[in-house]
Design a protein around this motif. Structure first.
Motif: not given
Ligand code: FE
Ligand code: HBI
Length: 280
Positions: A128-129, A133, A174
């Motif tokens: 996820h990171d 991101h 997000e």
């Molecule tokens: Fe996040």
């Protein structure tokens, strides 16, 4: 998050909660789980992720073959936008989180989900990171927005307005969508790192899709345990950066006079791009 997965990452003893990534200690199975997640999203996101995300992924060289070494990523990221990744054991306290962002340090977890959690896990993991991101931190305008968000978070904490600012993060960083000449595209990390929501957020008739409006977003509550009932759509990263340039203190005072909105709300003042039909 099962503790077993996190156990092999020692909790941080540093004041800023950082730890060493320990890239050499990843197992073959952990690299294989990364490959599974990467190859799955690579197929789904063609025509769904925004161009800036795809360019960031390529620029960073985040490849399918295994879990990336933060040291290699930082060589590239630092040159591109002055950002760097720091490893943390998991969610860190809000004040620490904002302090890192304000200083262009992205706190990334370094454990990876188990195969049983391929489709969903509550807390952020390294996929996820890093996949979700970090590629957009290669984009100068978005990188500036994230640093400004960090500075804003430090102030919001002081003003007791964190819940409003957390909504802005949630509905942009997000779960944000962006309008492009080719149609709506995804830039939110929570969507980009999720197989199901990458499809649901753009294709499903159930959720609302409403043009981004700063106060409206900060007034709207969100759910953390299911797909979003409303997605907010920006016109550009410049729009997002400009909207968040002013001092937020007057906005927080205005929001304190308003009642919070539940996630599925549609207001007469909304510029509705798609009116959701709700989920069966
Ligand atoms: Fe996040
Ligand atoms: N810590 N590691 C990490 N990652 C996050 O995304 C994160 C966090 N701490 C707090 C937090 N996010 C949110 O509560 C803030 O956006 C408000």
């Amino acid at each position: 998050m099962t503790n077993a997965v996190v156990a092999h990452r020692e909790p941080s003893t540093r004041a800023d909660f950082t730890i060493d990534q320990g890239w050499e200690s990843y197992t073959g199975e952990e690299h294989a789980i990364w490959r599974t997640l990467f190859e799955r999203q690579e197929k789904i996101l063609v025509g769904r992720a925004c161009d800036e995300f795809m360019a960031g992924l390529i620029g960073l060289g985040v490849a399918a073959h295994g879990i990336p070494d933060f040291r290699r990523l930082n060589d590239v990221l630092m040159k591109a936008t002055g950002w760097q990744i720091v490893a943390v054991p998991g969610l860190v306290p809000d004040d620490i989180f904002f302090e890192h962002l304000a200083n262009r340090r992205f706190p990334s977890t370094c454990f990876i989900r188990t195969r049983a959690q391929l489709d969903y896990l509550q807390e952020p993991d390294i996929f996820h990171d890093i996949y979700g991101h970090v590629p957009l931190l290669m984009n100068p305008v978005f990188a500036d927005y994230m640093a400004a968000y960090g500075r804003g978070g430090v102030k919001a904490l002081r003003l007791g307005a964190l819940h409003n600012l957390a909504r802005l993060y949630w509905y942009t960083v997000e779960f944000g969508l962006i309008a492009t000449p080719a149609g709506m595209r995804i830039y939110g990390s929570g969507i980009l790192s999720s197989k199901g929501e990458s499809i649901f957020s753009l294709d499903d008739p159930a959720p609302n899709r409403i043009a981004f409006d700063l106060l409206r977003v900060m007034q709207t509550k969100y759910r953390i345990d299911d797909y979003q009932e409303t997605y907010f759509v920006i016109d550009s990263f410049e729009q997002l950066f400009e909207a968040t340039r002013p001092d937020f203190a007057p906005y927080y005072r205005e929001l304190a006079q308003r009642t919070d909105l539940v996630p599925g709300t549609v207001l007469p003042s909304d510029r509705v791009l798609h009116r959701g039909q709700g989920r069966p």
